[in-house]
Design an enzyme around this catalytic site. Sequence first.
Site, PDB file in Angstrom:
ATOM      1  N   GLY A 111       2.458   0.093   4.303  1.00 24.52           N
ATOM      2  CA  GLY A 111       1.285  -0.291   5.096  1.00 24.52           C
ATOM      3  C   GLY A 111       0.098   0.607   4.792  1.00 24.52           C
ATOM      4  N   THR A 112       0.370   1.870   4.563  1.00 29.01           N
ATOM      5  CA  THR A 112      -0.705   2.822   4.267  1.00 29.01           C
ATOM      6  C   THR A 112      -1.447   2.400   3.000  1.00 29.01           C
ATOM      7  OG1 THR A 112       0.512   4.609   5.334  1.00 29.01           O
ATOM      8  CG2 THR A 112      -1.163   5.266   3.735  1.00 29.01           C
ATOM      9  N   ASN A 123      -0.429   1.130  17.624  1.00 32.88           N
ATOM     10  CA  ASN A 123       0.931   1.665  17.494  1.00 32.88           C
ATOM     11  C   ASN A 123       1.327   2.575  18.648  1.00 32.88           C
ATOM     12  OD1 ASN A 123      -1.225   2.905  15.843  1.00 32.88           O
ATOM     13  ND2 ASN A 123       0.208   4.594  15.602  1.00 32.88           N
ATOM     14  N   GLN A 137       1.939  -3.152  13.216  1.00 33.21           N
ATOM     15  CA  GLN A 137       2.734  -3.115  14.452  1.00 33.21           C
ATOM     16  C   GLN A 137       2.909  -4.485  15.087  1.00 33.21           C
ATOM     17  OE1 GLN A 137       4.610  -0.851  15.632  1.00 33.21           O
ATOM     18  NE2 GLN A 137       3.914   0.916  14.468  1.00 33.21           N
ATOM     19  N   SER A 185       3.858  -3.897   6.928  1.00 30.26           N
ATOM     20  CA  SER A 185       4.805  -2.896   6.441  1.00 30.26           C
ATOM     21  C   SER A 185       6.216  -3.341   6.823  1.00 30.26           C
ATOM     22  CB  SER A 185       4.511  -1.539   7.088  1.00 30.26           C
ATOM     23  OG  SER A 185       5.508  -0.620   6.717  1.00 30.26           O
ATOM     24  N   HIS A 239       9.133  -1.717   7.038  1.00 32.26           N
ATOM     25  CA  HIS A 239      10.106  -0.916   7.788  1.00 32.26           C
ATOM     26  C   HIS A 239       9.945  -1.027   9.302  1.00 32.26           C
ATOM     27  CE1 HIS A 239       7.874   2.919   8.881  1.00 32.26           C
ATOM     28  NE2 HIS A 239       7.073   2.503   7.932  1.00 32.26           N
ATOM     29  N   THR A 256       5.382  -1.405 -11.564  1.00 34.55           N
ATOM     30  CA  THR A 256       6.546  -2.289 -11.698  1.00 34.55           C
ATOM     31  C   THR A 256       7.056  -2.685 -10.321  1.00 34.55           C
ATOM     32  OG1 THR A 256       7.084  -1.162 -13.756  1.00 34.55           O
ATOM     33  CG2 THR A 256       8.843  -2.475 -12.760  1.00 34.55           C
ATOM     34  N   CYS A 278       3.227  10.173  12.698  1.00 31.26           N
ATOM     35  CA  CYS A 278       2.466  10.946  11.710  1.00 31.26           C
ATOM     36  C   CYS A 278       1.756  12.132  12.347  1.00 31.26           C
ATOM     37  CB  CYS A 278       1.429  10.060  11.036  1.00 31.26           C
ATOM     38  SG  CYS A 278       2.138   8.571  10.357  1.00 31.26           S
TER      39      CYS A 278
END
Length: 395
Positions: free
Chosen positions: A74-75, A153, A181, A201, A203, A239, A327
């Site tokens: 996501g970043t 978030n 989120q 994202s 995860h 890749t 974070c």
Amino acid sequence: MNSSPLHYFDHNATTRVAPEVVEAMLPFLRERWGNPSSVYRFGKQLTAPIEAARAHVAALIHADPQEVLFTSCGTESNNAVLHSALALAPAKRHLVTTAVEHSSVFKHAKWLQQRGYEVTFLPVDADGALNLAMLESSLRPDTALVSVMWANNETGVIFPIAAIAALCHRHGVLMHTDAVQAAGKVALDVRTADVDFLSLSAHKLHAPKGIGALYVKRGAPFQPYLLGGGQEKERRGGTENVPYIIGFGRAAELAHGRLSQKQPRIRALRDRLEETMLRRIPQTQRHGAPEPRLPNTTNLAFAGIEAEALLLRLDQAGICASSGSACTTGSLEPSHVLTAMGIPPELARSSVRFSLGIDTTDADVDYLLERLPPMVSELREASPVWRANGDGQMQ
Ligand code: PLP
């Protein structure tokens, strides 16, 4: 490490990789490990499963698969959009975002500011809400992009993305939303929201960390961030991370299917947790408007305690929760999100986010409700400031 079972209330930080996702990925780690750009079949045969995964991710947000490109997280998706908007319109040196974005937008915007770009960080009110009139008046002829997250978030507060996109487009400004989120928790439709860019994202959706996606509306100007091989139709070099792309696809498919089925149960658990804590623990308050809000998130301040101390005690009992976004955990600064909502530093430092998920059970909530109130009382009793105020009233 103690051996008590895990009671996981940190789904906004990350989620368990679903068994179905692991199963889908394994053949691409064990046997089908080729490079999709190769000329031979062992590599080329990976194109079809990648495209199937892309279709599932696209379906989650009602996009056309060709509008979705895979990124590393996501970043990266967020950084790529900010970079692209400014790189493609060098005369436009103004960016609009909010004071409550995730650090992947917030810090990038601060970095741009240090390099001479102008950034408007829109304030929020005590409920965490934006003022759309203020947003509109911040738009200028040299505004390259507006970036506003779909859902926060830390508090779960949801912004009116469709209204913001419409407003931006009336002024000819591109609109990006960080939906990291929101995905899998609320319905997302890029057609009705009409955003130009949207970040995801994997995860947060029961797929592994290290894979994300970016929606780029057909025809929207986009300059790749990672230049290299011509992967992702020249839109993102590097890749392809085939097993993770497959995992993301499977997770998106699962999330799409169970959205309406699972979220009401998660909401009911979250509401029970929140209401009981607010009732049972004096001087506890919720941050952010109750609605519109992600169904899984509650952010509560327990006046008079240090959230970090509470988190350590919870950890001893096998309970995972978070003080602000992962974070910023470890830093003593109060959360920039809560600060932007006008919450005083000492109350921000006493705030804990509980975020539930598809694995959360009634028993998990009961366990937390049983353990947490005595922990808060003990920490308050140990606080000289709390005791000095007699009945525990904090100033
Ligand atoms: N945006 C939001 C709102 C998030 O909550 C997160 C992660 O916590 C990200 C972006 C970053 O995603 P990733 O961890 O995939 O880089």
